[in-house]
Design a protein around this motif. Structure first.
Motif, short mmCIF file in Angstrom:
data_model
loop_
_atom_site.label_atom_id
_atom_site.label_comp_id
_atom_site.label_asym_id
_atom_site.label_seq_id
_atom_site.Cartn_x
_atom_site.Cartn_y
_atom_site.Cartn_z
N LYS A 651 -3.82 3.48 7.28
CA LYS A 651 -3.91 2.47 8.34
C LYS A 651 -4.45 1.14 7.82
CE LYS A 651 -6.17 1.61 12.77
NZ LYS A 651 -7.12 2.14 13.79
N ASN A 652 -5.35 1.19 6.84
CA ASN A 652 -6.01 -0.03 6.37
C ASN A 652 -5.28 -0.75 5.25
OD1 ASN A 652 -8.22 0.38 8.15
ND2 ASN A 652 -9.09 1.87 6.73
N ILE A 653 -4.06 -0.33 4.94
CA ILE A 653 -3.32 -0.98 3.86
C ILE A 653 -3.03 -2.44 4.25
CG2 ILE A 653 -1.13 -0.16 4.80
CD1 ILE A 653 -1.94 -0.72 1.09
N ASP A 654 -3.15 -3.32 3.30
CA ASP A 654 -2.79 -4.72 3.52
C ASP A 654 -1.27 -4.80 3.65
OD1 ASP A 654 -2.60 -7.44 3.64
OD2 ASP A 654 -2.98 -7.75 1.50
N PRO A 655 -0.73 -5.25 4.80
CA PRO A 655 0.73 -5.24 4.98
C PRO A 655 1.46 -6.09 3.97
CG PRO A 655 -0.37 -6.45 6.76
CD PRO A 655 -1.44 -5.75 5.99
N SER A 656 0.85 -7.18 3.51
CA SER A 656 1.52 -8.01 2.50
C SER A 656 1.67 -7.25 1.19
CB SER A 656 0.75 -9.31 2.28
OG SER A 656 -0.58 -9.04 1.84
N THR A 657 0.66 -6.45 0.84
CA THR A 657 0.76 -5.63 -0.37
C THR A 657 1.86 -4.59 -0.22
OG1 THR A 657 -1.62 -5.90 -0.81
CG2 THR A 657 -0.51 -4.05 -1.88
N ALA A 658 1.89 -3.96 0.95
CA ALA A 658 2.92 -2.95 1.19
C ALA A 658 4.31 -3.58 1.14
CB ALA A 658 2.68 -2.29 2.55
N LEU A 659 4.47 -4.76 1.75
CA LEU A 659 5.78 -5.42 1.73
C LEU A 659 6.21 -5.76 0.32
CD1 LEU A 659 5.71 -7.81 4.83
CD2 LEU A 659 7.44 -6.08 4.29
N ARG A 660 5.26 -6.15 -0.51
CA ARG A 660 5.60 -6.51 -1.89
C ARG A 660 6.22 -5.32 -2.62
NH1 ARG A 660 1.01 -8.02 -3.25
NH2 ARG A 660 0.28 -6.37 -4.64
N TYR A 661 5.63 -4.15 -2.45
CA TYR A 661 6.17 -2.96 -3.11
C TYR A 661 7.48 -2.51 -2.47
CZ TYR A 661 2.03 -2.29 -6.01
OH TYR A 661 1.05 -2.44 -6.95
N LEU A 662 7.61 -2.66 -1.13
CA LEU A 662 8.85 -2.28 -0.47
C LEU A 662 10.00 -3.17 -0.92
CD1 LEU A 662 7.51 -1.61 3.14
CD2 LEU A 662 8.46 0.09 1.58
N ARG A 663 9.74 -4.44 -1.13
CA ARG A 663 10.78 -5.34 -1.63
C ARG A 663 11.18 -5.00 -3.06
NH1 ARG A 663 7.76 -10.46 1.13
NH2 ARG A 663 8.84 -10.40 3.15
N LYS A 664 10.22 -4.52 -3.84
CA LYS A 664 10.54 -4.07 -5.19
C LYS A 664 11.51 -2.88 -5.14
CE LYS A 664 6.28 -5.49 -7.56
NZ LYS A 664 5.08 -5.03 -8.31
N LEU A 665 11.35 -2.05 -4.11
CA LEU A 665 12.28 -0.92 -3.96
C LEU A 665 13.69 -1.43 -3.69
CD1 LEU A 665 10.30 1.73 -1.86
CD2 LEU A 665 10.61 1.62 -4.32
N ASP A 666 13.79 -2.49 -2.89
CA ASP A 666 15.10 -3.08 -2.61
C ASP A 666 15.78 -3.54 -3.89
OD1 ASP A 666 15.27 -2.65 0.08
OD2 ASP A 666 14.36 -4.56 0.64
N THR A 667 15.02 -4.22 -4.71
CA THR A 667 15.59 -4.75 -5.96
C THR A 667 15.85 -3.66 -6.98
OG1 THR A 667 13.37 -5.18 -6.83
CG2 THR A 667 14.44 -6.96 -5.61
#
Length: 934
Positions: A651-667
């Motif tokens: 729950k406490n994950i920084d959403p910007s950090t999570a988005l950064r890794y999720l975008r890496k999955l896209d690439t």
């Protein structure tokens, strides 16, 4: 293979102040050592680590050949020899023996004692003499019930422990000769007895049977004197047969053999029972179940065979059930309930340990580096003596017993080291001239003789091994007592102390990441397990210390399996669970630092974290720890990253950090609908609605529903056992309620959510409590009816919908949100909704002032089938039950509404065909009079 660790299981030692060279000795309960020498038995009190004091001395009839103590009944039993005759005697109430000259009462077994002598027996030691038709060779006491088994040349005699009641205040211990076990073709050198299990050993054979008390096979017991052929005739026949085969030129030896279970009946050894006890005896044995037969062949590789090539140290070891190690043991019963039973016996160079309860299985084989003389098995260790060494080996009894006690061992919940793990020698301690050994409590008792002068004996011909009849078990006359002997008590250190030493020792292997680290920590874990299973031997406060060590050992094993690349890496999960460590505490033990910038995470750690995050634990990781977990899974298991981010623990994950890794999955080519939904959820958490809408628009509604099926926690989470809608679900309720209902319906269809859980979800989501039903839940019910889900009970669903329609019609209560489906939609898409009757259309069209929602509810209410609904409702009212009042009030409300709105003829058409006229009459009268009233 036996591994050797140079640990220190032996602590201090003390000398027993015996006056004569001991011939036999045994432990007595928690604090007493009995030593027999000559025609005397000395009892010593053993307290603490440095105190062994004389307690009492009593005389025997003759020289003691065998000595045994029974904790149940607190008696000592001995086979004694005088004038070449042997006697069996039990020493009862020996603790009252103050001085050597104190008076002793001698009585015959089974003889009643008259009441006037009660005070005499209360204060005196009693000697119970037990006459036998054959000379006793060996003895064994049941550690649970205290019954005594005596081995003779052709049979075993069972004496049941009982108590003679002298008066209301006093009873004396006695025995009853209750059973004779006739055994042909084997002469017992040693026996062991435990709650019906009997082990018999000759020089090269072992037989284990169980005495069953099942009365169904009662006919297998001889209740009268046993009719057999003449033993002397049998002996002559055997001798003649053997003599025909033997010669001075060759030797015939029987082949080695191992027979398990029922196959052991093929051993050629006949076992029959003869009941000799009283008819009112509580427990009778009716038949025999064969468990194990094993025969060894003598070593004939050399021309001369030693008399010492024979089996020794037969022992049955019970382990009792004491309660789960990971649960609250305060309320658990401490009664001795047999959990598992083990049998040990040994040849000079190899020992064998079997498990013999539910199945007979060879657990461990012990290879000794030197020729052994004697061994004793304990729940924690196997102690073996050679001529100059005391050796301490690990055992696997606690590992086997753990699997008997807990069927969930070796799952994701619990684990235990395997019984197949290599045994190891913890210590080989030098003692000069070792002769005999015994064990009690945490003491190892050793007899040494520094400079024995052995008398050369004539070696017998190898022919002595040809038949069982040729074996001899009569004890040899010991040499004259000489100087140079000592009787030592070696105190084993506490399990916790040895455990700590083993953990410290394992640190030498920790940095190298080898299997030796796991092996040694597994040994430490089993040591603590065994001590906890043998709770009766623990000192006050020691159990709590052991439980703490048990949890700590689980943590150490979890560390090993999480960091070492082994085929059993998944065991990190159950060991960490058993340790009681939180997920944050486990992650804090991980070494996150890397030198070259490339971090490798082993399978065990990934498996533990992945499984823990999917369990909806009520534990929230910090922002920093959550970021490390995300980074770990991006490196090791990138496909799991969207699932990880949906865990309540993150729950406490920084959403910007999570988005950064999720975008890496896209690439990286891992783009999927689940990644899209995870990015949409993080965008919503950041408050970026534009990004959220863009992500949601990039996929079709059907694809989005499939994504929610893959990860339900995007919408629904469990916290402290309660259903909690996510922020994503709240947003969909306001913007895309149709997608939300379709997604929850898909979850239910795919068994990702239950019926009651789904209802609770919509109630919490819409902020409704109690009996108030939100329209979104009604939409969900209607969707269930349209989808025709197989696990939905239609009648329950009909009733819920109808009740809601009726409630809103009667209260003139409009829905809180716009319904997703109109009555026309439902009629066109759902077969359960029938065509609207003409009277309903007339009613609706004639009332121009009626609210649109009211007309919709009235239309939906029609077929749900009036002619099916009302009879069903009436039938449930007749059945009564907890919901009787609810059903009755629903029926009354329904009739009140219908009586107001319908004409008399239409009202009569919807009424059920059965029922009490008096109940429906008021509604009929109202319906018929309303026109005149208007």
């Amino acid at each position: 293979m036996v591994q050797l660790y140079n640990l220190h299981p032996f602590g201090s030692q003390q000398v027993v102040p015996c006056k004569l060279e001991p011939e036999r000795f045994c432990g007595g309960g928690r604090d007493t050592l009995f030593v027999a020498a000559g025609c005397k038995v000395e009892a010593f009190t053993v307290v603490g680590q440095e105190l062994c004091q004389p307690r009492c001395v009593f005389s025997t009839l003759g020289r003691v050949l065998r000595l045994a103590y029974s904790e149940a009944g607190d008696y000592l039993v001995a086979i004694e020899e005088k004038n070449k005759a042997t006697f069996l005697r039990a020493y009862v109430n020996w603790r009252s023996k103050r001085t050597e000259n104190s008076r002793v009462c001698i009585r015959m077994v089974g003889h009643d004692v008259e009441a006037p002598f009660s005070e005499t027996f209360r204060d005196q030691m009693s000697i119970v003499e037990m006459p036998l038709s054959e000379a006793p060779l060996c003895i064994s006491c049941c550690p649970v019930k205290g019954d005594l088994l005596v081995g003779c040349s052709n049979n075993l005699v069972l004496f049941s422990l009982k108590y003679q009641i002298i008066n209301e205040e006093f009873s004396i211990l006695d025995f009853e000769r209750s059973l004779v076990i006739h055994i042909d073709n084997i002469t017992p050198a040693e026996i062991s007895f435990c709650v019906g299990y009997v082990a018999v050993m000759s020089e090269l054979e072992v037989l284990i049977v169980k005495l069953e008390s099942d009365p169904k096979n009662r006919e297998s017991v001889n209740h009268h004197p046993r009719k057999t052929t003449n033993p002397m005739k049998q002996a002559e026949d055997t001798s003649n047969d053997t003599s025909q085969l033997e010669s001075d030129d060759f030797v015939i030896c029987q082949k080695p053999m191992e027979l398990l279970g029922e196959k052991s009946k093929q051993s050629g050894i006949s076992v029959t029972l003869e009941s000799t006890g009283l008819a009112d005896e509580k427990i009778k044995y009716f038949h025999v179940r064969h468990l194990l037969y094993r025969r060894f062949a003598p070593d004939i590789s050399s021309c001369l065979l030693s008399d010492d090539v024979r089996l020794h140290s037969l022992q049955l070891l019970p382990i009792f059930q004491t309660g789960s190690l990971t649960s609250d043991r305060k309320s658990s019963s401490r009664e001795k309930v047999l959990l598992s039973l083990f049998c040990f016996f040994s040849l000079p160079h190899v020992g064998y340990l079997y498990m013999v309860v539910k199945s007979v299985e060879l657990m461990s084989v012990y290879q000794y580096p030197e020729k052994s003389q004697q061994a004793v098995l304990t729940p924690q260790f196997l102690h073996v003596i050679t001529s100059n060494n005391l050796q301490c080996y690990t055992v696997r009894c606690s590992a086997a017993a753990a699997r008997e006690e807990d069927p969930y061992v070796d799952t994701t919940l619990k684990a235990c080291p395997p019984i197949s793990m290599d045994v190891c020698a913890l210590r080989i301690q030098l003692f000069i001239g070792l002769k005999a050994i015994c064990h009690f409590k945490n003491h190892v008792v050793l007899l040494t003789k520094a400079d024995p002068e052995t008398v050369p004996e004539r070696r017998e011909s190898p022919k002595r091994f040809l038949s069982r009849k040729g074996t001899s078990v009569n004890p040899k006359t010991p040499p004259v007592a000489e100087a140079g002997w000592n009787l030592y008590i070696v105190n084993t250190i506490s399990p916790v102390q040895l455990y700590k030493e083993m953990v410290d020792y394992s640190n030498a292997y920790k940095t190298a990441k080898t299997q030796s680290c796991i092996h040694l920590l597994s040994e430490a874990h089993l040591l603590v397990r065994a001590a906890l299973m043998d709770a009766s031997q623990l000192e006050p406060g020691e159990e709590a210390e052991l439980l703490e060590a048990f949890k700590e050992s689980c943590g150490h094993l979890g560390d090993c399996y999480s960091r070492l690349e082994t085929q059993h890496s998944h065991l990190a999960l159950p060991y960490y669970k058993m340790s009681g460590l939180s997920m944050a505490e486990v992650l804090a033990r991980v070494d996150w630092a890397v030198d070259d910038g490339s971090q490798k995470y082993e399978r065990g750690l990934i498996f533990y974290i992945n499984h823990s995050l999917s369990e909806n634990l009520d534990e929230e990781l910090s922002e920093e720890m959550s970021a490390k977990v995300v980074q770990m899974f991006y490196v090791a298991e990138p496909k799991q990253l969207p699932h990880i981010l949906c865990s309540p623990s993150m729950k406490n994950i920084d959403p910007s950090t999570a988005l950064r890794y999720l975008r890496k999955l896209d690439t990286s080519g891992f783009s999927s609908v689940l990644v899209t939904l995870a990015k949409a959820a993080m965008a919503l958490k950041m408050g970026d609605l534009d990004m959220h809408r863009n992500e949601m628009k990039s996929r079709s509604e059907m694809k989005l529903v499939c994504g929610f099926i893959l990860e339900p926690r995007l919408l629904i989470q469990q916290r402290k056992g309660q259903v909690v809608p996510t922020e994503f679900a709240v947003h969909l309720k306001e913007t895309q309620p149709g997608l939300l209902v379709a997604s929850v319906l898909a979850l239910q269809k795919n068994n990702k959510i239950g019926i009651e859980e789904a209802d609770a979800f919509f109630k919490v989501l819409c902020g409704k409590d109690g009996d108030r039903i939100p329209q979104l839940l009604v939409d969900f019910w209607e969707a269930q009816l349209v989808a025709c889900l197989p696990d939905v009970v239609l009648q329950e669903l009909f009733f819920k919908l109808t009740s809601q329609y009726i409630w809103r019609l009667s209260k003139r209560q409009p829905p809180d949100t716009t319904p997703l489906r109109t009555s026309e939609d439902l009629i066109n898409t759902c077969s359960h909704y029938g065509l609207i009757n003409p009277w309903v259309n007339i009613l609706i069209s004639s009332e121009s002032s009626v609210d649109k929602n009211y007309m919709e509810d009235l239309s939906k209410l029609q077929t749900l089938w009036w002619k099916k609904l009302l009879p069903e409702l009436c039938q449930r009212i007749k059945c009564g039950g907890e919901k009787y009042q609810l059903y009755l009030s629903s029926l009354k409300e329904t009739l009140s509404v219908v009586a107001v709105e319908l004409e008399l003829r239409d009202f009569l058409n919807v009424l059920p065909e059965d029922g009490t006229a008096a109940f429906f009459l008021p509604y009929l009268l109202y319906c018929s009079r309303k026109k005149s009233l208007t």
